[in-house]
Enzyme design. Structure first.
Site, PDB file in Angstrom:
ATOM      1  N   ARG A   7       9.429   3.052   1.405  1.00 57.23           N
ATOM      2  CA  ARG A   7       8.944   4.078   2.332  1.00 57.23           C
ATOM      3  C   ARG A   7      10.103   4.662   3.137  1.00 57.23           C
ATOM      4  O   ARG A   7      10.139   5.869   3.407  1.00 57.23           O
ATOM      5  CB  ARG A   7       7.857   3.522   3.252  1.00 57.23           C
ATOM      6  CG  ARG A   7       8.292   2.340   4.091  1.00 57.23           C
ATOM      7  CD  ARG A   7       7.179   1.753   4.938  1.00 57.23           C
ATOM      8  NE  ARG A   7       7.663   0.604   5.679  1.00 57.23           N
ATOM      9  CZ  ARG A   7       7.334   0.298   6.921  1.00 57.23           C
ATOM     10  NH1 ARG A   7       6.492   1.068   7.571  1.00 57.23           N
ATOM     11  NH2 ARG A   7       7.814  -0.762   7.515  1.00 57.23           N
ATOM     12  N   SER A  34       3.966   4.061  10.304  1.00 53.94           N
ATOM     13  CA  SER A  34       3.828   3.240   9.107  1.00 53.94           C
ATOM     14  C   SER A  34       4.510   3.864   7.898  1.00 53.94           C
ATOM     15  O   SER A  34       4.975   3.156   7.001  1.00 53.94           O
ATOM     16  CB  SER A  34       2.346   2.977   8.801  1.00 53.94           C
ATOM     17  OG  SER A  34       1.650   4.178   8.614  1.00 53.94           O
ATOM     18  N   GLU A  55      -8.155  11.389   6.772  1.00 58.45           N
ATOM     19  CA  GLU A  55      -7.515  11.544   5.475  1.00 58.45           C
ATOM     20  C   GLU A  55      -8.119  12.686   4.654  1.00 58.45           C
ATOM     21  O   GLU A  55      -7.385  13.415   3.971  1.00 58.45           O
ATOM     22  CB  GLU A  55      -7.628  10.228   4.690  1.00 58.45           C
ATOM     23  CG  GLU A  55      -6.706   9.126   5.164  1.00 58.45           C
ATOM     24  CD  GLU A  55      -7.217   8.410   6.419  1.00 58.45           C
ATOM     25  OE1 GLU A  55      -6.459   7.622   7.012  1.00 58.45           O
ATOM     26  OE2 GLU A  55      -8.398   8.647   6.793  1.00 58.45           O
ATOM     27  N   PHE A  80      -6.267   3.880   2.420  1.00 57.57           N
ATOM     28  CA  PHE A  80      -7.141   4.913   2.985  1.00 57.57           C
ATOM     29  C   PHE A  80      -7.046   6.230   2.219  1.00 57.57           C
ATOM     30  O   PHE A  80      -8.072   6.854   1.913  1.00 57.57           O
ATOM     31  CB  PHE A  80      -6.795   5.142   4.457  1.00 57.57           C
ATOM     32  CG  PHE A  80      -6.874   3.895   5.296  1.00 57.57           C
ATOM     33  CD1 PHE A  80      -7.920   2.995   5.133  1.00 57.57           C
ATOM     34  CD2 PHE A  80      -5.902   3.601   6.229  1.00 57.57           C
ATOM     35  CE1 PHE A  80      -8.002   1.838   5.894  1.00 57.57           C
ATOM     36  CE2 PHE A  80      -5.964   2.446   6.994  1.00 57.57           C
ATOM     37  CZ  PHE A  80      -7.017   1.557   6.827  1.00 57.57           C
ATOM     38  N   ARG A 164       5.378  -1.743   1.607  1.00 56.02           N
ATOM     39  CA  ARG A 164       5.721  -1.603   3.022  1.00 56.02           C
ATOM     40  C   ARG A 164       7.053  -2.276   3.367  1.00 56.02           C
ATOM     41  O   ARG A 164       7.877  -1.700   4.070  1.00 56.02           O
ATOM     42  CB  ARG A 164       4.607  -2.220   3.874  1.00 56.02           C
ATOM     43  CG  ARG A 164       4.856  -2.145   5.370  1.00 56.02           C
ATOM     44  CD  ARG A 164       3.681  -2.702   6.149  1.00 56.02           C
ATOM     45  NE  ARG A 164       3.892  -2.601   7.590  1.00 56.02           N
ATOM     46  CZ  ARG A 164       3.682  -1.508   8.308  1.00 56.02           C
ATOM     47  NH1 ARG A 164       3.245  -0.414   7.704  1.00 56.02           N
ATOM     48  NH2 ARG A 164       3.900  -1.485   9.604  1.00 56.02           N
TER      49      ARG A 164
END
Length: 309
Positions: A7, A34, A55, A80, A164
């Site tokens: 990320r 995030s 979203e 999500f 992550r």
């Protein structure tokens, strides 16, 4: 190699691309932290939209911007984006071939301690079923930076999933890749390990364990899950004694089933799928990898057993 999260590699490269190309926009879903998108937001304010925890709206807005000529990256937790906005992805993006890049971060069991509401076990299955959309899962920071640069240039719908935490590097800087083509990380003729995303690094380690046992394992980084590199799978079927697939995803509908579909037509080599079961317990991702056998040792043992070595 230094461990870097995909990320962070993505957002660093996206900022570079956004500076050069003002048609590149980023959309967040209360997820700047995030996704690590704060730098892009602060510097390229006029190319950024914060949608909050919405979203479905984010994907709809991204599709609308894309229709005006923007190259839009809509970002947020994969659990999500791939679920709440599936209808919008299907209609507004996939069916209409809209130039939207959907970036799902913290995928798989990255959010393991938060429980099953935050695991992403279904996204490959769901996105593979949609028309016109390319599904990609980069394995490390080098590949992620390359992929982000490609997405800044190419047109069309994409779904990209990444984890992550910091991950072990697989490639040296400057390595070349091609969308839709598996990357051969290790050569071998006894068995083939086909992995994607964060499962590529442990698969490489598994090949090293197998080498110590006198078994030559081919390792393929199938970072493009759709369209699948079917020719690479066929060669693996014909040239090695079996295939083990490894993914941080449900064993239903993901990489394993895609590979098995191709292999079944040849009926030349057995396929073993390693992934997550229908239920996932709560725990850190390293604990879950160990519990469900997504480790180098288990991958190697599975490959060894598959070919009866």
């Amino acid at each position: 190699m230094t461990k870097v999260s995909s990320r962070k590699a993505f957002t660093a490269r996206l900022l570079e691309c956004g500076r050069q190309d003002k048609s590149i926009w980023a959309i967040a879903t209360d997820s700047r932290g995030s996704v690590t998108l704060n730098g892009f937001c602060d510097e390229l304010t006029d190319q950024f939209i914060e949608c909050g925890i919405a979203e479905q709206d984010a994907v709809g807005i991204a599709a609308g911007l894309a229709k005006t000529g923007k190259n839009v990256f809509v970002t947020g937790p994969a659990c999500f984006l791939a679920a709440r906005s599936y209808e919008q992805i299907k209609v507004d993006v996939a069916y209409n071939k809209t130039n939207v890049k959907i970036i799902g971060v913290s995928a798989g069991v990255s959010y393991g301690p938060l429980g099953c509401t935050h695991t992403t076990m279904h996204d490959f299955a769901g996105m593979r079923a949609l028309p016109n959309i390319t599904v990609v899962a980069p394995s490390d920071d080098v590949q992620t930076r390359w992929l982000t640069g490609e997405l800044a240039k190419v047109q069309g719908p994409f779904y990209v999933r990444m984890g992550r935490g910091d991950v072990e590097g697989v490639y040296e800087a400057g390595e070349s890749f091609s969308l839709g083509r598996a990357k051969t990380v290790r050569e071998g003729t006894d068995v083939t390990i086909i992995a994607c995303g964060e499962m590529v690094a442990p698969s490489v380690h598994a090949a090293e364990l197998l080498k110590a046992w006198g078994i030559g394992a081919r390792v393929l980084d199938m970072f493009t899950i759709k369209p699948l590199d079917e020719e690479a799978v066929r060669r693996a079927c014909l040239e090695t004694g079996g295939i083990v697939t490894v993914e941080e995803h449900s064993t239903l509908g993901g990489l394993g089933e895609a590979v098995s579909h191709v292999a079944a037509e040849l009926a030349k080599a057995p396929v073993k799928t390693l992934g997550l079961p229908e239920e996932v317990i709560i725990g850190k991702n390293s604990e879950l990898f160990a519990y469900y056998g997504l480790t180098a040792e288990n991958i190697a043992a599975g490959a060894k057993a598959l070919i009866g070595a």
